[in-house]
Design a protein around this motif. Sequence first.
Motif: not given
Length: 768
Positions: A601-623
């Motif tokens: 019996v064990f507590t699982p570890s967590v791998i977490e990718p977390s995406f800030g959609i607004g930040r990605i979009i603004y950088c996409l605008f500039e790129h």
Amino acid sequence: MRLALLLFSSSLVPKPRSPSKTLLLLPFSSAAAATAAAGAAEGMDSSASAAAEASASASPVSLREALAEKQAAVDAQGDAVRALKARAGAGRAEIDAAVDALKALKLEAAALSRQIQSSAAAAVAGREALRQAVVNTLERRLFYIPSFKIYRGVAGLFDYGPPAAPSSPTSSPSGASDRGVKFPLHCCTALFVPQHFVLEEGMLEVDCPCVTPEVVLKASGHVDKFTDLMVKDEKTGTCYRADHLIKDFCKEKLEKDAALLPPEKAAEFQHVLAVLDDLSPEEMGAKIKEYGITAPDTKNPLSDPYPFNLMFQTSIGPSGLSPGYMRPETAQGIFVNFKDLYYYNGNKLPFAAAQIGQAFRNEISPRQGLLRVREFTLAEIEHFVDPEDKSHPKFGDVADLEFLMFPREEQLTGKSAVKKKFGEAVSKGTINNETLGYFIGRVYLFLTQLGIDKDRLRFRQHLPNEMAHYAADCWDAEIECSYGWIECVGIADRSAYDLRAHSEKSGVPLVAHEKFPEPREVEKLVITPSKKELGLAFKGNQKMVVEALEAMKETEALEMKAALESKGEVEFHVCTLNKSVTIKKNMVSISMEKKKEHQRVFTPSVIEPSFGIGRIIYCLFEHCFYQRPSKAEDEQLNVFRFPPLVAPIKCTVFPLVKIEKFDVVAKKISKALTTAGISHIIDITGTSIGKRYARTDEIGVPLAITVDSTTSVTIRDRDSKEQIRVDIEEVASVVKEVTDGQSTWADVMWRYPTHAVSHADEEPADEE
């Protein structure tokens, strides 16, 4: 239903085409011209001019180093001149030669100083020009606008307009209308997360409430620790984030006053920027006083920094007895549902759950447009894995990727990010484990396929002072834009902290099971803190000491056991207290016990990718933004080079001239596109075709269909401006083929005849 919106293979998404004209870039090269002009004005001699030209393309760091070396040479030559003059019998010619050499060195140092100043000024001006051009276009074309604008708006709140927010087909006053199934930019970007990750990885998707009871966020640590340090203008009461003021001060010194900074001072500012997140309120207050930082708007003195909780508080129900908060992240909804999700998944690990939705943070001083707001879209994935086996079966799919990585060793030694092969980084332990590495690779593919420039994307590893005590490893996907390097995605191995915290608070075990074919005799580490003794010794800090003791790994625990038995006490560092405490023998029991177990019996570890959609979009605008001259070359036209994947509108339909037979054909094509589910605009306003091209290029439409006959039409590619001729019956299938990523524009160019442009290609777009 939502997941069905983007059913195409991410591996087939074509790379964005290079524009046919030069992008609007930061004008770093103008520094050389500025230096040459300054040199001419100052009567710079040939050696100084040559030195300036040689350094024109150098980086700011190398320029500062060269200036320091040159200044040292000036000082040494000055000493030599003084020694000569003081020496009896020194010849006049010898002294004059030494003085001339000193003058030459001073000219070279002055040239380098001007070079640094002009380079920094050009870089800042270039970034500001790019940002202004992008923001002006976005607001004019209604990609986003300040919320509640007629009431002067509220800082940190924005409305996404028709090109960037989910909407139904609408008609514009100009007579142009959107048709088909419309997937605007904000929606497309968020929905590509399910397509790229949820479908590809077989994840479970959940949708939890935005309002969260206080007890949940108390367990997660948000109620006590989700804070930023704030300072106030002592006269007006205006609030500012303390770290932002220090960061702005250091960056301004490094950029605008670069020529005047000694290397050791520049290194100090760089170091402050690197460790800023780790400074205590007292240390941050000391820096503000040391640097003489005042309120930006009034120049009034500032208060000492103090913590401010960033969550929006509310109450659930009319009684006011059930406090709650607007969620600051989406992850907690997944953690509290782990038990049911684990059962739904057949009680098997590993598995992942994902959630996309709104999050809320009451930012102290929102700024930088979409980059720091109070309500935003987050996409978070929680991948639950056995802590004893963090391998990944698909790791080989990303092992050969090569991209910019910025490990902590390079950061701490003042080096820059370097390109590394991904598999090598994992095998050498730079990245902690395969599963974390696999998701970093998938994030890289996600961002580059959206349209982010891979040369302005890096993965930066968290420094030790940035990581929580429970985290095994953390990396940020940072995208460079006019504001600098911006954290847009975080990928972290959070260990088992979250599930353990909710298990303890709720009393519900959030654990996984591994059943053994035969019972096993196992030796288990048992750590039993004495809460009574720890409470007497540490009072309010007892809980944090207990958590730190229970989180010890076997090696550390056995070392503590040996030390306690031999010495009776030991120094123990508690990360959450940021200090060491003395643990005595009566405060904790540590032992290894043998037990027979039928399951683990064990507590699982967590791998977490977390995406800030607004930040990605603004950088996409500039790129994706660039400018090219109009056909008459008398004006620069704005273009967004969105890949078809995220383009808010996939194509436009234009009758070449406003006559009935062409209008009929345009409506027939529009109907076929609608049936195929392709978002598009049909424009039968009669405006010149050049203006219509420019208008749709400015909102990033990849393809334009021009109706110039009743049997066939032309299809124009936005970036190359090349055109092909296609029969009316084939138009919808060709457009779908390109915009779904099944083929590139180059692929279809081979199959259809090229159309020579005879009508005006581009005119300035109307100011709407």
